[in-house]
Design an enzyme around this catalytic site. Sequence first.
Site, PDB file in Angstrom:
ATOM      1  N   HIS A 216     -42.453 -40.416 -42.104  1.00  0.00           N
ATOM      2  CA  HIS A 216     -41.216 -39.662 -41.927  1.00  0.00           C
ATOM      3  C   HIS A 216     -40.165 -40.585 -41.320  1.00  0.00           C
ATOM      4  CE1 HIS A 216     -43.629 -36.230 -42.906  1.00  0.00           C
ATOM      5  NE2 HIS A 216     -42.591 -35.416 -42.765  1.00  0.00           N
ATOM      6  N   ALA A 257     -38.692 -27.080 -40.849  1.00  0.00           N
ATOM      7  CA  ALA A 257     -39.539 -28.156 -41.363  1.00  0.00           C
ATOM      8  C   ALA A 257     -38.705 -29.340 -41.861  1.00  0.00           C
ATOM      9  CB  ALA A 257     -40.436 -27.630 -42.478  1.00  0.00           C
ATOM     10  N   HIS A 258     -39.414 -30.400 -42.279  1.00  0.00           N
ATOM     11  CA  HIS A 258     -38.740 -31.646 -42.653  1.00  0.00           C
ATOM     12  C   HIS A 258     -37.795 -31.467 -43.836  1.00  0.00           C
ATOM     13  CE1 HIS A 258     -42.642 -32.620 -45.129  1.00  0.00           C
ATOM     14  NE2 HIS A 258     -41.947 -31.661 -45.674  1.00  0.00           N
ATOM     15  N   ASN A 259     -36.676 -32.165 -43.752  1.00  0.00           N
ATOM     16  CA  ASN A 259     -35.654 -32.254 -44.811  1.00  0.00           C
ATOM     17  C   ASN A 259     -34.836 -30.982 -44.997  1.00  0.00           C
ATOM     18  OD1 ASN A 259     -36.881 -34.793 -45.388  1.00  0.00           O
ATOM     19  ND2 ASN A 259     -38.281 -33.809 -46.828  1.00  0.00           N
TER      20      ASN A 259
END
Length: 337
Positions: A216, A257-259
Amino acid sequence: KSRLIKLMHHGVFFKKKGPFSLREVLDFCEIKITDSDKVEKKIFDISTIESLKENCITFLNSSKYKNMSINTNAIACITTLSLQKFLPSSCVKIIVKNVLFTVAKVSKLFYPEADIDQIDRSLQSADKLSHKYPDVKFGKNVLIGENVKIGKNSSIASNTIIEHDVIIGKHCLIGSDVVIKNTITEDLVYISDGAKLGQKGFGFIPDKTKNFRFPHIGIVYLKKGVEIGTSCTIDRGSITNTSIGENTFLDNQVHIAHNVKIGKNCMIAGQVGIAGSSVVGDNVGIGGQAGISGHLKIGNNVKIGGGSGVIKDIPDNSKVMGYPSINFRNFIKKLEA
């Protein structure tokens, strides 16, 4: 502001390797290409298809990005046999069966330490650093990493950790027991007790014998006036950034969450979860305990009722509720039937 934008794109939070020749990248991923004259070209980074960065390698794993992929400046693109037609002739096509697995390997090559959260050994007591932050108020037992920037008239409450290279804007208030890493905030941001920002997301590729962690290398970016409630968790991006727009408020125990990209003036109630890579528009209201699946687009001025499960895109000005979420009027009719 321009300096913040520059930092968002230059990987200051993660140790970066390279550049590597295309041949070295392919060898690392155990891929062979025999018909390209670009195998000795130097590649400096990995990026998303929409970034249009030069001297990089990118990836295409869905036709929904075809309008952007045809204009990519990337030297090479990791993709599938069926999607290669959406790439320009100037781009080397790296054909694989599992695009994301190969992307994870390439990310690991450039950022070998970004697949887990490393210990920040630069942390020092804020008591020893007060001369660096004369206009900042600190509580007890605050730890600060190297190169941290904190704007004037900000306050950091007790037992909080701010890791290396984090930037906090002016007039910000950070509560107790907060952990902030790989994050940039603008001014007037409020982060309540127990929140965790900038940790790696839940990203991995199942392999035959073990899970391959996806590095990440993105950050968390909070715009002016954002409020983060108690015990919220906001994961940093995998290759892009996780961002929350101006004047958006998160209630307690929200997970981003990511992005994920959230627009401005949104109100998100307690225990909402938004899965990776979804995009939420402006002026969106989300009721408590609602869940939004990954890779979705939620339009502007959308209202999502509490406890709803969103599994498909929602157009602008919609009001939905239920699982799976449907038009609010239809939901009420079903209840009354």
